[in-house]
Design an enzyme around this catalytic site. Sequence first.
Site, mmCIF file in Angstrom:
data_model
loop_
_atom_site.group_PDB
_atom_site.id
_atom_site.type_symbol
_atom_site.label_atom_id
_atom_site.label_comp_id
_atom_site.label_asym_id
_atom_site.label_seq_id
_atom_site.Cartn_x
_atom_site.Cartn_y
_atom_site.Cartn_z
ATOM 1 C CB SER A 6 -0.892 0.002 1.236
ATOM 2 O OG SER A 6 -0.095 0.183 2.381
ATOM 3 C CE LYS A 7 -2.769 3.113 0.314
ATOM 4 N NZ LYS A 7 -3.770 2.277 0.139
ATOM 5 N NE ARG A 8 2.228 4.158 7.060
ATOM 6 C CZ ARG A 8 2.555 4.531 8.265
ATOM 7 N NH1 ARG A 8 1.634 4.883 9.108
ATOM 8 N NH2 ARG A 8 3.812 4.539 8.657
#
Length: 470
Positions: A241-243
């Site tokens: 994910s973007k994290r």
Amino acid sequence: MRDMHTVVTRFPPSPTGNLHIGGARTALFNWLLARSMGGRFVLRLEDTDVDRSSREMTHSILEAMRWLGLDWDEGPFYQSQRFDLYQRFIDHLLDKGRAYYCSCTPQEVEQMREEAREKGEKPKYNGRCRERNLDPGPERVVRFKSPLEGETAFKDVLKGDVAVDNRELDDFVLRRADGTPTYNLAVVVDDVEMGITHILRGDDHLSNTPKQVLLYRALETELPVFGHVPMIMGPDKKRLSKRHGAMSVLEYRRQGFLPEAMTNYLVRLGWSYGDQEIFSQAELREKFSLRNLSKSACVFDPDKLLWVNSQHIKANSPQELAPLLQDFLQANDLPCPDTGYLIQLIPLLQPRAKTMQEMADWAVPFVRADQDLVYDPELLDKFLTAEIAYYLRQLLNILRDAPGFDKDSLEACIGDFLQEQGIRFKKLAQPIRVALTASKASPGLFESMEILGQKSVLARLERALQQAEG
RNA sequence: GUCCCCAUCGUCUAGCACGGCCCAGGACGCCGGCCUCUCACGCCGGUGACGGGGGUUCAAAUCCCCCUGGGGACGCCA
């Protein structure tokens, strides 16, 4: 005809998103395979979905590739400029009776899938138009006539023999109603056309492969070597994910990671070479091989990336690092000294910095002007007490007349002073550090003083003392 | 739901294809120590895994089966 022994690999990103960790590793594997085999590496942008593709993403992907050092021998090709070619293949398949027009609407097809699901079967198009011999027409798609029985098998360098019952497959779309080709058709046509011999890709493509194999057969061409590498997952074992990881690899550049560290870390996610952890890119080009690829999914670990980066920062020469450090100083709105000065400074910073950003942070006291250093009053209170100030005043005088200002002379000179005063270095070290760098942590004092130079050292001591006294 | 893939320390992995050298090796992280003018680096030590169950075999992390767990695919996205 191409030389059958030459390896040709490719990386086909879709410009609907950034180049992220997963894509970068796929690109790296393919590039490495080509380079290690003396083959060619092709770059191709899969932008058949005109609505979702963008120029900005294309630029960003190309820049990321260049930054990583993954140079390509052919391309970049754009599928959006090759629609005529795909059309020819579609017509060919139509002529041979391997494809047909279908007038079912997306809603109707969705309904068929729903019905199949209810029966506990795999959701599929039911083949309603398969034998209707429909003519071309608006809103009609072209579907591939998939075999109704038997199985489709292929060899995968990682998974071994993979086989799927043809009843699992349906008559997938080759050409959309708007006339554009779909992914499955375009990849196969391009891979055939470009003479691709090896296809390394994420194993999320494994279940597409039978469809593509069917197309290769319909086109009467030889299969390339397939290799489906395991996916990279986030710490939660879920999709990136973007994290963590799903951001553009260019973001890592911004954070101060070295491209060589990036490829080093990435290659070890799914590939190994005995116990070796650190590789230069040149070394990888030589040592990479399909044999050492692993087949289970892996988790992206930012901590290890950081460590790998720190190793490469240490391994690089100050000469190579200097221009990079300049970029980071500028990005941080800090003064930017010439490379000559930085080449002196960088060796003191290398063991301390895990990223180039951290290096810029450590560089602050060495690039700021004396009068721009900002002393924290609390630090001054704690370390520059009246007693200490007494010693520092005297040291200031000694240093003013110091015979030499290189680190060895300084160490000798200050050593003599300490002995005369009958105190230990430990007592003055932190106060001097605070006065010189406005910080509790810095490289060794003597080296630091040498870099700073006599003038700055005197000025800073004086200034710190004044502020402490005032 | 259906199909496909995968399964060694928390994480990346070696070992598995040619079973014994493995009461499982390395690396990151974490913990402790050394070094030391601070912070780091470095060095030394520690922590910690063959998912479970059945087989096969004199012998299984390595071969077979089942289970479980995880992942992926099922688009007129790629």
